[in-house]
Design a protein around this motif. Sequence first.
Motif, PDB file in Angstrom:
ATOM      1  N   GLN A   1       0.826  -1.205   0.000  1.00  0.00           N
ATOM      2  CA  GLN A   1       0.000   0.000   0.000  1.00  0.00           C
ATOM      3  C   GLN A   1       0.862   1.258   0.000  1.00  0.00           C
ATOM      4  O   GLN A   1       0.551   2.238  -0.668  1.00  0.00           O
ATOM      5  CB  GLN A   1      -0.919   0.006   1.228  1.00  0.00           C
ATOM      6  N   HIS A   2       1.951   1.222   0.773  1.00  0.00           N
ATOM      7  CA  HIS A   2       2.864   2.361   0.839  1.00  0.00           C
ATOM      8  C   HIS A   2       4.165   1.994   0.132  1.00  0.00           C
ATOM      9  O   HIS A   2       4.707   0.901   0.347  1.00  0.00           O
ATOM     10  CB  HIS A   2       3.126   2.751   2.285  1.00  0.00           C
ATOM     11  N   HIS A   3       4.651   2.905  -0.681  1.00  0.00           N
ATOM     12  CA  HIS A   3       5.819   2.597  -1.499  1.00  0.00           C
ATOM     13  C   HIS A   3       7.052   2.337  -0.629  1.00  0.00           C
ATOM     14  O   HIS A   3       7.133   2.784   0.521  1.00  0.00           O
ATOM     15  CB  HIS A   3       6.092   3.732  -2.488  1.00  0.00           C
ATOM     16  N   THR A   4       7.994   1.599  -1.177  1.00  0.00           N
ATOM     17  CA  THR A   4       9.254   1.289  -0.494  1.00  0.00           C
ATOM     18  C   THR A   4      10.430   1.826  -1.304  1.00  0.00           C
ATOM     19  O   THR A   4      11.508   1.235  -1.327  1.00  0.00           O
ATOM     20  CB  THR A   4       9.399  -0.228  -0.290  1.00  0.00           C
TER      21      THR A   4
ATOM     22  N   GLY B   1       1.315  10.836  -4.501  1.00  0.00           N
ATOM     23  CA  GLY B   1       1.157   9.457  -4.065  1.00  0.00           C
ATOM     24  C   GLY B   1       0.935   8.491  -5.214  1.00  0.00           C
ATOM     25  O   GLY B   1       1.506   7.401  -5.256  1.00  0.00           O
TER      26      GLY B   1
ATOM     27  N   GLN C   1       4.196   7.973  -7.079  1.00  0.00           N
ATOM     28  CA  GLN C   1       5.092   7.099  -6.317  1.00  0.00           C
ATOM     29  C   GLN C   1       4.722   5.632  -6.514  1.00  0.00           C
ATOM     30  O   GLN C   1       5.604   4.777  -6.678  1.00  0.00           O
ATOM     31  CB  GLN C   1       5.034   7.466  -4.830  1.00  0.00           C
ATOM     32  N   GLN C   2       3.422   5.350  -6.526  1.00  0.00           N
ATOM     33  CA  GLN C   2       2.995   3.969  -6.744  1.00  0.00           C
ATOM     34  C   GLN C   2       3.295   3.503  -8.158  1.00  0.00           C
ATOM     35  O   GLN C   2       3.587   2.327  -8.383  1.00  0.00           O
ATOM     36  CB  GLN C   2       1.506   3.812  -6.426  1.00  0.00           C
TER      37      GLN C   2
ATOM     38  N   GLU D   1       6.805   2.459  -8.008  1.00  0.00           N
ATOM     39  CA  GLU D   1       6.891   1.189  -7.286  1.00  0.00           C
ATOM     40  C   GLU D   1       6.521   0.026  -8.210  1.00  0.00           C
ATOM     41  O   GLU D   1       7.203  -1.015  -8.229  1.00  0.00           O
ATOM     42  CB  GLU D   1       5.952   1.215  -6.076  1.00  0.00           C
TER      43      GLU D   1
ATOM     44  N   ALA E   1      -4.203   3.972  -0.129  1.00  0.00           N
ATOM     45  CA  ALA E   1      -3.893   5.268   0.479  1.00  0.00           C
ATOM     46  C   ALA E   1      -4.157   6.439  -0.469  1.00  0.00           C
ATOM     47  O   ALA E   1      -3.907   7.589  -0.109  1.00  0.00           O
ATOM     48  CB  ALA E   1      -2.436   5.291   0.938  1.00  0.00           C
TER      49      ALA E   1
ATOM     50  N   ARG F   1      -7.184   6.878  -7.438  1.00  0.00           N
ATOM     51  CA  ARG F   1      -7.357   5.428  -7.345  1.00  0.00           C
ATOM     52  C   ARG F   1      -7.976   4.868  -8.621  1.00  0.00           C
ATOM     53  O   ARG F   1      -7.524   3.843  -9.140  1.00  0.00           O
ATOM     54  CB  ARG F   1      -8.236   5.108  -6.136  1.00  0.00           C
TER      55      ARG F   1
END
Length: 276
Positions: free
Chosen positions: A87-90, A141, A144-145, A148, A168, A174
């Motif tokens: 769900q949250h980028h790394t 956001g 960023q995804q 990812e 998120a 979305r």
Amino acid sequence: MSSKQGAIDIQNLSLHLGQGQQRFQALNQVNIQIQAGEFVCLLGPSGCGKSTLLGALAGHLGFTSGELKVDGEAVHKPHPDRGLVFQHHTLFPWKSVIENVAFGLKMKGIAQSKRLKQAQCMIDLVGLSGFEQKFPAELSGGMQQRVEIARVLINQPKVLLMDEPFGALDAQTRIRMQQLLLDIWQDIQTTVLFITHDIDEALFLADRVLIMSHRPGQIIEEIPLNFSRPRDIDIVTTAEFTQLKKHCMHALKREILEDMSRLNPLGIPKKATAEG
């Protein structure tokens, strides 16, 4: 990038977490078969073991019993063939977009010119041309995804494991990301197992929706989806979509109520309180 590999076979999979008195069963006799190139969404109440199942399939969690295979090969440890998106980028904050995307190839020892060329192709695929030299903090956001996803796809995984990757994001972003993912998936033909709490999202994306029970998680229902592809967001307004959404809502509500009936007002299993 195209592959017909990525068939998933999960047989009687049970998994426990924790140690000693804190040990509990997260999954119970899970059976799932996913064809190569299929897009499957997993729905279930919070805490039912959806992410745990994904962790086992990624090779990060050992299981208690059963079998877990990809293309007939047992899964016991992580492998680039099984890409994982959270769900949250790394992303590495100190690396640019193109450096983040190319990182996996760098670890494989691929020459800089070749890995940057492949990274550029992935960046183009996710619609981020022109942002190659930006850093994660300079992106929204949704962007960023995208980075990812590109970073995972550059390894050409047979299976893409996605744990609420858009959870998120705001509603409009979305929807855009859902459509982008479908466009990418239709190009690369990789197998996708996608976890979501959003029924609309599951019904819009998937070939099949699998519904899990409350913990310990089991697959209690399989819903095939016959909406044509490529998909248009307008399907969410159709009578068939609405009926399927109601069906999923009732199934999840039933599982949530059953789970609540096992707990006292503090959320502690009634058996545990009876035994002190």
